[in-house]
Design a protein around this motif. Sequence first.
Motif, PDB file in Angstrom:
ATOM      1  N   VAL A  22      10.609   1.539   5.365  1.00 29.60           N
ATOM      2  CA  VAL A  22      11.670   2.540   5.218  1.00 29.60           C
ATOM      3  C   VAL A  22      12.879   1.938   4.507  1.00 29.60           C
ATOM      4  O   VAL A  22      13.493   2.587   3.639  1.00 29.60           O
ATOM      5  CB  VAL A  22      12.064   3.107   6.603  1.00 29.60           C
ATOM      6  CG1 VAL A  22      13.313   3.969   6.497  1.00 29.60           C
ATOM      7  CG2 VAL A  22      10.925   3.917   7.196  1.00 29.60           C
ATOM      8  N   VAL A  23      13.218   0.710   4.848  1.00 29.10           N
ATOM      9  CA  VAL A  23      14.349   0.042   4.190  1.00 29.10           C
ATOM     10  C   VAL A  23      14.094  -0.087   2.692  1.00 29.10           C
ATOM     11  O   VAL A  23      14.966   0.215   1.862  1.00 29.10           O
ATOM     12  CB  VAL A  23      14.604  -1.338   4.832  1.00 29.10           C
ATOM     13  CG1 VAL A  23      15.598  -2.148   4.004  1.00 29.10           C
ATOM     14  CG2 VAL A  23      15.115  -1.166   6.260  1.00 29.10           C
ATOM     15  N   VAL A  24      12.895  -0.524   2.324  1.00 29.08           N
ATOM     16  CA  VAL A  24      12.562  -0.664   0.907  1.00 29.08           C
ATOM     17  C   VAL A  24      12.564   0.705   0.220  1.00 29.08           C
ATOM     18  O   VAL A  24      13.026   0.844  -0.919  1.00 29.08           O
ATOM     19  CB  VAL A  24      11.202  -1.365   0.733  1.00 29.08           C
ATOM     20  CG1 VAL A  24      10.814  -1.433  -0.741  1.00 29.08           C
ATOM     21  CG2 VAL A  24      11.249  -2.767   1.322  1.00 29.08           C
ATOM     22  N   ALA A  25      12.049   1.728   0.910  1.00 28.89           N
ATOM     23  CA  ALA A  25      12.024   3.077   0.331  1.00 28.89           C
ATOM     24  C   ALA A  25      13.436   3.581   0.048  1.00 28.89           C
ATOM     25  O   ALA A  25      13.690   4.197  -1.001  1.00 28.89           O
ATOM     26  CB  ALA A  25      11.299   4.035   1.278  1.00 28.89           C
ATOM     27  N   VAL A  26      14.367   3.312   0.953  1.00 30.42           N
ATOM     28  CA  VAL A  26      15.760   3.718   0.729  1.00 30.42           C
ATOM     29  C   VAL A  26      16.368   2.931  -0.425  1.00 30.42           C
ATOM     30  O   VAL A  26      17.102   3.482  -1.258  1.00 30.42           O
ATOM     31  CB  VAL A  26      16.574   3.525   2.025  1.00 30.42           C
ATOM     32  CG1 VAL A  26      18.068   3.717   1.760  1.00 30.42           C
ATOM     33  CG2 VAL A  26      16.098   4.492   3.097  1.00 30.42           C
ATOM     34  N   LEU A  27      16.042   1.655  -0.513  1.00 25.30           N
ATOM     35  CA  LEU A  27      16.599   0.820  -1.582  1.00 25.30           C
ATOM     36  C   LEU A  27      16.136   1.258  -2.963  1.00 25.30           C
ATOM     37  O   LEU A  27      16.862   1.079  -3.949  1.00 25.30           O
ATOM     38  CB  LEU A  27      16.223  -0.650  -1.343  1.00 25.30           C
ATOM     39  CG  LEU A  27      16.902  -1.327  -0.147  1.00 25.30           C
ATOM     40  CD1 LEU A  27      16.399  -2.753   0.023  1.00 25.30           C
ATOM     41  CD2 LEU A  27      18.422  -1.316  -0.298  1.00 25.30           C
ATOM     42  N   ILE A  28      14.938   1.828  -3.063  1.00 28.19           N
ATOM     43  CA  ILE A  28      14.452   2.260  -4.373  1.00 28.19           C
ATOM     44  C   ILE A  28      14.832   3.705  -4.682  1.00 28.19           C
ATOM     45  O   ILE A  28      14.372   4.273  -5.678  1.00 28.19           O
ATOM     46  CB  ILE A  28      12.924   2.073  -4.498  1.00 28.19           C
ATOM     47  CG1 ILE A  28      12.173   2.976  -3.510  1.00 28.19           C
ATOM     48  CG2 ILE A  28      12.544   0.626  -4.311  1.00 28.19           C
ATOM     49  CD1 ILE A  28      10.662   2.898  -3.645  1.00 28.19           C
ATOM     50  N   GLY A  29      15.672   4.297  -3.807  1.00 29.51           N
ATOM     51  CA  GLY A  29      16.249   5.588  -4.160  1.00 29.51           C
ATOM     52  C   GLY A  29      15.777   6.793  -3.387  1.00 29.51           C
ATOM     53  O   GLY A  29      16.157   7.921  -3.733  1.00 29.51           O
ATOM     54  N   THR A  30      14.982   6.643  -2.343  1.00 27.19           N
ATOM     55  CA  THR A  30      14.538   7.796  -1.546  1.00 27.19           C
ATOM     56  C   THR A  30      15.647   8.221  -0.600  1.00 27.19           C
ATOM     57  O   THR A  30      16.183   7.397   0.150  1.00 27.19           O
ATOM     58  CB  THR A  30      13.274   7.451  -0.747  1.00 27.19           C
ATOM     59  OG1 THR A  30      12.278   6.928  -1.635  1.00 27.19           O
ATOM     60  CG2 THR A  30      12.728   8.679  -0.053  1.00 27.19           C
ATOM     61  N   ASP A  31      15.999   9.476  -0.635  1.00 27.97           N
ATOM     62  CA  ASP A  31      17.122   9.989   0.152  1.00 27.97           C
ATOM     63  C   ASP A  31      16.635  10.413   1.534  1.00 27.97           C
ATOM     64  O   ASP A  31      15.939  11.430   1.678  1.00 27.97           O
ATOM     65  CB  ASP A  31      17.762  11.178  -0.573  1.00 27.97           C
ATOM     66  CG  ASP A  31      19.018  11.673   0.131  1.00 27.97           C
ATOM     67  OD1 ASP A  31      19.573  10.906   0.936  1.00 27.97           O
ATOM     68  OD2 ASP A  31      19.420  12.824  -0.117  1.00 27.97           O
ATOM     69  N   LEU A  32      17.003   9.630   2.549  1.00 27.91           N
ATOM     70  CA  LEU A  32      16.584   9.919   3.914  1.00 27.91           C
ATOM     71  C   LEU A  32      17.797   9.925   4.845  1.00 27.91           C
ATOM     72  O   LEU A  32      18.657   9.038   4.746  1.00 27.91           O
ATOM     73  CB  LEU A  32      15.585   8.858   4.407  1.00 27.91           C
ATOM     74  CG  LEU A  32      14.257   8.767   3.655  1.00 27.91           C
ATOM     75  CD1 LEU A  32      13.470   7.571   4.133  1.00 27.91           C
ATOM     76  CD2 LEU A  32      13.440  10.044   3.833  1.00 27.91           C
ATOM     77  N   PRO A  33      17.896  10.884   5.762  1.00 29.06           N
ATOM     78  CA  PRO A  33      19.027  10.948   6.705  1.00 29.06           C
ATOM     79  C   PRO A  33      18.829   9.997   7.885  1.00 29.06           C
ATOM     80  O   PRO A  33      18.496  10.426   9.003  1.00 29.06           O
ATOM     81  CB  PRO A  33      19.032  12.413   7.141  1.00 29.06           C
ATOM     82  CG  PRO A  33      17.601  12.822   7.056  1.00 29.06           C
ATOM     83  CD  PRO A  33      17.006  12.052   5.906  1.00 29.06           C
ATOM     84  N   LEU A  34      19.029   8.721   7.655  1.00 31.13           N
ATOM     85  CA  LEU A  34      18.733   7.722   8.692  1.00 31.13           C
ATOM     86  C   LEU A  34      19.907   7.461   9.629  1.00 31.13           C
ATOM     87  O   LEU A  34      19.710   7.229  10.822  1.00 31.13           O
ATOM     88  CB  LEU A  34      18.312   6.402   8.024  1.00 31.13           C
ATOM     89  CG  LEU A  34      17.033   6.452   7.180  1.00 31.13           C
ATOM     90  CD1 LEU A  34      16.791   5.105   6.526  1.00 31.13           C
ATOM     91  CD2 LEU A  34      15.834   6.867   8.025  1.00 31.13           C
ATOM     92  N   ARG A  37       0.818  -1.207   0.000  1.00 29.00           N
ATOM     93  CA  ARG A  37       0.000   0.000   0.000  1.00 29.00           C
ATOM     94  C   ARG A  37       0.861   1.271   0.000  1.00 29.00           C
ATOM     95  O   ARG A  37       0.722   2.112  -0.893  1.00 29.00           O
ATOM     96  CB  ARG A  37      -0.959  -0.038   1.190  1.00 29.00           C
ATOM     97  CG  ARG A  37      -1.967   1.060   1.234  1.00 29.00           C
ATOM     98  CD  ARG A  37      -3.052   0.769   2.258  1.00 29.00           C
ATOM     99  NE  ARG A  37      -2.543   0.140   3.457  1.00 29.00           N
ATOM    100  CZ  ARG A  37      -2.909  -1.079   3.879  1.00 29.00           C
ATOM    101  NH1 ARG A  37      -3.773  -1.790   3.203  1.00 29.00           N
ATOM    102  NH2 ARG A  37      -2.411  -1.570   4.986  1.00 29.00           N
ATOM    103  N   PRO A  38       1.772   1.454   0.968  1.00 32.36           N
ATOM    104  CA  PRO A  38       2.587   2.680   0.933  1.00 32.36           C
ATOM    105  C   PRO A  38       3.583   2.711  -0.218  1.00 32.36           C
ATOM    106  O   PRO A  38       3.902   3.789  -0.727  1.00 32.36           O
ATOM    107  CB  PRO A  38       3.300   2.671   2.289  1.00 32.36           C
ATOM    108  CG  PRO A  38       3.310   1.248   2.708  1.00 32.36           C
ATOM    109  CD  PRO A  38       2.047   0.657   2.175  1.00 32.36           C
ATOM    110  N   LEU A  39       4.075   1.550  -0.648  1.00 24.44           N
ATOM    111  CA  LEU A  39       5.027   1.535  -1.753  1.00 24.44           C
ATOM    112  C   LEU A  39       4.360   1.953  -3.060  1.00 24.44           C
ATOM    113  O   LEU A  39       5.002   2.561  -3.921  1.00 24.44           O
ATOM    114  CB  LEU A  39       5.657   0.150  -1.893  1.00 24.44           C
ATOM    115  CG  LEU A  39       6.721  -0.187  -0.838  1.00 24.44           C
ATOM    116  CD1 LEU A  39       7.182  -1.627  -0.975  1.00 24.44           C
ATOM    117  CD2 LEU A  39       7.902   0.771  -0.946  1.00 24.44           C
TER     118      LEU A  39
END
Length: 300
Positions: free
Chosen positions: A157-169, A61-63
């Motif tokens: 969040v892990v999947v979002a970062v893997l697909i290219g979303t830039d987050l300061p984690l 859903r969120p992806l």
Amino acid sequence: MSERALKISKKAPEQVPEGASAEPMARRGLAHALQAMRAIMLRELYKFSQQTGRLVSALVRPLLWLAVFAAGFRNVFGVAIVEPYDTYIPYDVYIVPGLVGMVLLFNGMQSSLAMVYDREMGLMRLLLTAPLPRPWLLFSKLCATALLSVLQAIAFVVVAVLIGTDLPLLSLAGLHALAAMAAGALMLGALGLLLSVHIKQLENFAGTMNFVIFPMYFLSTALYPLWKLEESGAGWVYQLARFNPFTYAVEWMRFALYGKDPGLAPYVVLGCLVVFFGLACWGYDPQRGFGGLTKRGGGA
């Protein structure tokens, strides 16, 4: 008094010595309470591990929003340089905290469905009549729900970062955002617990959720900032979003992620958590296994 009863009465003081300290008994009580919490949480984790489709549906859903909706508006709808951002950001970066909130919200409401199901099957009656304080049992249930919510949100969040979303984690701010995520999960889980007081049957669940999930999500800052609502002239939407506790859960995560002061957001989230959980504890009747609030509401 018979001779046997007299012997029992003489032995009674020996069973509980007068000078015995209450501290070991308190420690045993605490150990029992923690063991009960551990059992409840492990049960929920085991159930979740047997429902692989639940994790997949929680991520899909969120992806879809991130990969399709946010991608389409990536360069069309930019977010101006306003707090907590120090520069212009693409829309997919802005929307991620809101999508994390979506995961927490849907899992919190799904926990409400699980409570209604357990109540109809009689499991809640067994749980609430256990020899432990009712608030502790409900709090253990709430912690199990929040743990599952946080695990699913981290997976997203892990999947979002893997697909290219830039987050300061990878920073201390990331730990603050994790704490904000946990607090939001507890608040939304407590709301689901409160709603399960009012929902009498599984058939009523879908209708009730439509009046909770979608208004809470769309009337918030999950998809657009508050200043955009005010600027567009949608005054009533702006005011509803301001008084929506879900808005503050999302804003706390958003500001914490960038190391900025979240303002009133933590107080609103924690205050709503206490109110929702307190009302849920008051509504549940351990003798019947469901809320006295439902009974009073049905008689109105």
